[in-house]
Design a protein around this motif. Structure first.
Motif, PDB file in Angstrom:
ATOM      1  N   GLU A 107      63.053 -30.412  -0.849  1.00 22.24           N
ATOM      2  CA  GLU A 107      62.271 -29.217  -0.511  1.00 22.24           C
ATOM      3  C   GLU A 107      60.850 -29.597  -0.099  1.00 22.24           C
ATOM      4  O   GLU A 107      60.328 -29.102   0.891  1.00 22.24           O
ATOM      5  CB  GLU A 107      62.233 -28.255  -1.702  1.00 22.24           C
ATOM      6  CG  GLU A 107      61.464 -26.987  -1.427  1.00 22.24           C
ATOM      7  CD  GLU A 107      61.432 -26.067  -2.629  1.00 22.24           C
ATOM      8  OE1 GLU A 107      60.381 -25.440  -2.844  1.00 22.24           O
ATOM      9  OE2 GLU A 107      62.449 -25.976  -3.344  1.00 22.24           O
ATOM     10  N   GLN A 108      60.232 -30.501  -0.849  1.00 22.12           N
ATOM     11  CA  GLN A 108      58.877 -30.935  -0.513  1.00 22.12           C
ATOM     12  C   GLN A 108      58.869 -31.662   0.826  1.00 22.12           C
ATOM     13  O   GLN A 108      57.952 -31.494   1.620  1.00 22.12           O
ATOM     14  CB  GLN A 108      58.316 -31.843  -1.604  1.00 22.12           C
ATOM     15  CG  GLN A 108      57.932 -31.104  -2.853  1.00 22.12           C
ATOM     16  CD  GLN A 108      57.481 -32.041  -3.953  1.00 22.12           C
ATOM     17  OE1 GLN A 108      57.745 -33.239  -3.930  1.00 22.12           O
ATOM     18  NE2 GLN A 108      56.808 -31.495  -4.944  1.00 22.12           N
ATOM     19  N   GLY A 109      59.916 -32.450   1.099  1.00 27.66           N
ATOM     20  CA  GLY A 109      60.009 -33.161   2.366  1.00 27.66           C
ATOM     21  C   GLY A 109      60.088 -32.198   3.542  1.00 27.66           C
ATOM     22  O   GLY A 109      59.446 -32.411   4.576  1.00 27.66           O
ATOM     23  N   GLU A 110      60.853 -31.116   3.376  1.00 26.44           N
ATOM     24  CA  GLU A 110      60.960 -30.118   4.438  1.00 26.44           C
ATOM     25  C   GLU A 110      59.621 -29.424   4.661  1.00 26.44           C
ATOM     26  O   GLU A 110      59.208 -29.188   5.799  1.00 26.44           O
ATOM     27  CB  GLU A 110      62.046 -29.097   4.093  1.00 26.44           C
ATOM     28  CG  GLU A 110      63.453 -29.661   4.160  1.00 26.44           C
ATOM     29  CD  GLU A 110      64.503 -28.724   3.584  1.00 26.44           C
ATOM     30  OE1 GLU A 110      64.163 -27.589   3.204  1.00 26.44           O
ATOM     31  OE2 GLU A 110      65.673 -29.150   3.508  1.00 26.44           O
ATOM     32  N   GLN A 111      58.923 -29.100   3.581  1.00 22.70           N
ATOM     33  CA  GLN A 111      57.612 -28.452   3.703  1.00 22.70           C
ATOM     34  C   GLN A 111      56.610 -29.383   4.372  1.00 22.70           C
ATOM     35  O   GLN A 111      55.812 -28.955   5.212  1.00 22.70           O
ATOM     36  CB  GLN A 111      57.099 -28.022   2.329  1.00 22.70           C
ATOM     37  CG  GLN A 111      57.880 -26.875   1.731  1.00 22.70           C
ATOM     38  CD  GLN A 111      57.485 -26.584   0.296  1.00 22.70           C
ATOM     39  OE1 GLN A 111      56.748 -27.332  -0.332  1.00 22.70           O
ATOM     40  NE2 GLN A 111      57.990 -25.490  -0.239  1.00 22.70           N
ATOM     41  N   GLU A 112      56.643 -30.660   4.005  1.00 24.14           N
ATOM     42  CA  GLU A 112      55.738 -31.632   4.629  1.00 24.14           C
ATOM     43  C   GLU A 112      56.047 -31.792   6.112  1.00 24.14           C
ATOM     44  O   GLU A 112      55.141 -31.895   6.929  1.00 24.14           O
ATOM     45  CB  GLU A 112      55.831 -32.983   3.909  1.00 24.14           C
ATOM     46  CG  GLU A 112      55.189 -32.972   2.546  1.00 24.14           C
ATOM     47  CD  GLU A 112      55.435 -34.254   1.766  1.00 24.14           C
ATOM     48  OE1 GLU A 112      56.032 -35.200   2.313  1.00 24.14           O
ATOM     49  OE2 GLU A 112      55.031 -34.296   0.588  1.00 24.14           O
ATOM     50  N   GLN A 113      57.325 -31.781   6.470  1.00 24.26           N
ATOM     51  CA  GLN A 113      57.713 -31.899   7.872  1.00 24.26           C
ATOM     52  C   GLN A 113      57.222 -30.685   8.658  1.00 24.26           C
ATOM     53  O   GLN A 113      56.702 -30.826   9.762  1.00 24.26           O
ATOM     54  CB  GLN A 113      59.229 -32.034   7.988  1.00 24.26           C
ATOM     55  CG  GLN A 113      59.701 -32.337   9.396  1.00 24.26           C
ATOM     56  CD  GLN A 113      61.201 -32.559   9.442  1.00 24.26           C
ATOM     57  OE1 GLN A 113      61.946 -31.999   8.645  1.00 24.26           O
ATOM     58  NE2 GLN A 113      61.641 -33.366  10.380  1.00 24.26           N
TER      59      GLN A 113
END
Length: 139
Positions: A107-113
């Motif tokens: 989830e954090q990776g998607e938000q960072e992307q």
């Protein structure tokens, strides 16, 4: 002389930006720092450690274990008070924490992307505006 002996416990408080995640008594705490894992007992000297992502284990006086997956943070032991301050922490059973942490990282990776894409669009727009402005200035 005190007769508390091995039944002496520490007051542990796990703190995240939104507030106190957990507050409980523990006879033993195991955590991970950059130079490896360490164990704290109530009578150990006062201590400060920079935590790395890992598992924080609290063991009660009767041997029951509580597990937290913690992000980077800071642990401060002063007397029998221990404060763990971290950006992210999840409490759960040891086997379940791995899946919960992986889901949170995804989830954090998607938000960072998404944030990177927004910054790319802003940067492109800014460059285009500067080029337009410079072109009008020289026209």
């Amino acid at each position: 002389m005190s007769t508390e002996g091995s039944s002496m416990t520490m007051r542990i408080k796990v703190i995240v930006p939104s507030g106190v995640l957990a507050e409980q008594q523990a006879a033993k705490l195991v955590a991970e720092a950059s130079d490896g894992s360490f164990c704290l007992l109530p009578r150990h000297v006062d201590f400060v450690a920079v935590l790395v992502p890992g598992i924080l284990t609290l063991t009660s006086a009767d041997g029951e274990e509580t597990f937290f997956a913690v992000d980077e943070g800071l642990l401060v032991k002063h007397g029998t008070d221990v404060r763990v301050s971290t950006w992210n922490a999840l409490q759960g059973k040891l086997g379940e924490l791995q899946q919960a942490v992986l889901a949170q990282f995804r989830e954090q990776g998607e938000q960072e992307q998404q944030a990177r894409h927004a910054l790319d669009r802003l940067e492109t727009s800014l460059v285009q505006q500067v080029l337009d402005w410079d072109g009008r200035r020289h026209a």
